[in-house]
Design an enzyme around this catalytic site. Structure first.
Site, PDB file in Angstrom:
ATOM      1  N   SER A 200       0.843  -1.196   0.000  1.00 57.76           N
ATOM      2  CA  SER A 200       0.000   0.000   0.000  1.00 57.76           C
ATOM      3  C   SER A 200       0.879   1.246   0.000  1.00 57.76           C
ATOM      4  CB  SER A 200      -0.929  -0.027   1.218  1.00 57.76           C
ATOM      5  OG  SER A 200      -1.919   0.968   1.104  1.00 57.76           O
ATOM      6  N   ASN A 201       0.315   2.375   0.338  1.00 54.52           N
ATOM      7  CA  ASN A 201       1.074   3.631   0.400  1.00 54.52           C
ATOM      8  C   ASN A 201       0.463   4.515   1.482  1.00 54.52           C
ATOM      9  OD1 ASN A 201      -0.983   5.537  -0.804  1.00 54.52           O
ATOM     10  ND2 ASN A 201      -0.839   4.006  -2.432  1.00 54.52           N
ATOM     11  N   PRO A 202       1.167   5.589   1.882  1.00 47.70           N
ATOM     12  CA  PRO A 202       0.712   6.361   3.051  1.00 47.70           C
ATOM     13  C   PRO A 202      -0.371   7.405   2.770  1.00 47.70           C
ATOM     14  CG  PRO A 202       3.010   6.880   2.488  1.00 47.70           C
ATOM     15  CD  PRO A 202       2.452   6.094   1.363  1.00 47.70           C
ATOM     16  N   ALA A 267      -4.630   7.417  -4.331  1.00 46.17           N
ATOM     17  CA  ALA A 267      -3.294   6.941  -4.676  1.00 46.17           C
ATOM     18  C   ALA A 267      -3.433   5.446  -4.984  1.00 46.17           C
ATOM     19  CB  ALA A 267      -2.332   7.175  -3.527  1.00 46.17           C
TER      20      ALA A 267
END
Ligand code: CTP
Length: 394
Positions: A200-202, A267
């Site tokens: 995933s991403n922040p 995102a």
């Protein structure tokens, strides 16, 4: 001190052209007389006593029609009541009903202001699009607690901030998006490798939630397709919760069928595991490699079947931003892209502010100053509406 300054705040607001209604809380009336508030406001004030008088209207609903509500000398107590939806007095009940902008001007001791409970309440309110001015550094005056965070903003600063907020989007929440359907995607996606691990991403989702809230406040019917985020579910907005890029792809495409404007702030992970495991993978001694396969590009898919829709994308670049963003807008058939530089100060993941550049497919661009995400949302929607009008008159 805050209550004592209230009459002069009222005078400044009236000088700035506001018609002002006053709600004096029980605590405020301990410090300042109804007479001085009435004189400064130029009309009768509202209190918990007037709330319960026999009257033809529900006073909190009448007061809540204000274009902007300014809480002068906001206490930790009122912040908590507002953040938790309590309606036990006139001020809290009015705050639960407001449609316009809200500007909190806190005045409290640093220990209280920085307590996690107060910080969390202030954050909740910010997530709903409320604005804050101060507390500021400086002497507390008669409280005698020395210098530090806690001093309330000066009356002229409060009037200027209130005016600025209303100017930012014209009269508060003009329903200029009424009749339009808007789809917003927000947050990250999760690409599971096995049932307990994912890529995933922040992304915090704050930008997308700000767009959804602003659009709703301006009268649009909003569907928010959100990846996993740590934000409260916005009231009055159709919320579709998804995890993976494939789920987001399906949900956005479905919702977009009836939409005039689609804003992709999510995102979206570019890749997912080619063959996610159905059982948890135990660790092995050596190195492992994961075979990834590309996810569908949702914005590009929308761009291929654009119809009359306005499509807005976001992009992150570390170099040659405008040129790359313009090419990205062309490639995905987006009307414009908001470009940010994640390596620049003030634009990092998870912050409340964003500094973006609007880039059109023809390469023209506008660099916006650093703004709160809600203000970025306001400008984004102004631009999207303008493009929509151009499409419909073309
Ligand atoms: N986007 C999308 N579907 C994807 C990937 C991205 O709809 N699978 C959207 C994002 O929501 C965003 C824009 O496309 O609006 C970002 O484009 P992207 O090509 O991912 O740009 P960057 O994130 O800047 O990355 P890169 O330059 O590596 O492509």
């Amino acid at each position: 001190m805050a209550a004592v300054k209230a009459p002069s705040v009222l005078r400044r607001l009236r000088e700035a052209g506001f018609e002002v209604d006053v709600i004096a809380t029980r605590a405020a009336l301990e410090f300042v007389t109804p007479l001085s508030l009435t004189a400064a406001a130029g009309r009768e004030i509202a209190t918990d006593a007037t709330w319960f008088e026999a009257r033809p209207d529900a006073q909190h609903l009448t007061l809540a029609r204000a274009d902007i509500s300014v809480i002068v000398g906001a206490s930790a107590d009122l912040l908590a009541r507002a953040a938790h939806g309590l309606a036990s007095d006139l001020a809290s009940a009015t705050l639960l009903s407001v449609r316009g902008k809200v500007l909190w001007v806190p005045a409290m001791n640093e220990k209280m202001w920085t307590h996690p409970a107060v910080a969390a309440n202030a954050q909740t309110l910010k997530n709903w699009g409320h604005h804050f001015l101060g507390p500021q550094h400086g002497a507390f005056g008669t409280l005698g607690e020395g210098a530090g965070v806690g001093r309330m903003a000066e009356p002229e600063e409060i009037a200027a901030a209130a005016l600025e907020l209303l100017k930012a989007s014209g009269p508060a929440h003009t329903p200029d998006l009424k009749g339009l359907s808007l789809v917003v995607s927000a947050g990250p996606t999760r690409e599971y490798l096995d049932p307990v691990r994912f890529i995933s991403n922040p992304s915090s989702g704050k930008m997308g939630y700000a767009v959804a809230l602003e659009a709703q406040a301006r009268g649009a019917a909003v569907t928010l397709v959100s990846g996993p985020v740590n934000l409260p579910d916005p009231a009055g907005i159709t919320l579709v919760k998804v995890e993976s890029a494939l789920e987001m792809h399906a949900a956005v495409l479905e919702a977009a069928q009836d939409a005039e404007i689609v804003v992709m702030t999510a995102a979206v992970a570019d890749y997912r595991a080619a063959t996610p495991k159905t059982e948890k993978e135990a660790k092995t001694a050596g190195e492992v490699s994961i075979h990834l396969t590309p996810n569908p590009d949702i914005l590009a898919a929308l761009g291929r079947e654009k119809g009359g829709r306005v499509l807005v994308g976001f992009a992150m670049e570390t170099h040659a931003g405008v040129e790359r963003a313009a090419l990205k807008a062309q490639r995905k058939n987006a009307d414009f892209i908001l470009l940010n530089y994640p390596t620049q100060q003030g634009t990092s993941f998870g912050g409340d502010d964003n500094q973006v550049t609007l880039v059109r497919p023809n390469g023209s661009f506008e660099e916006w100053p650093r703004l709160s995400k809600r203000e970025v949302a306001t400008r984004l929607l102004d631009e999207a509406l303008q493009v929509y009008m151009q499409h419909s008159t073309a």
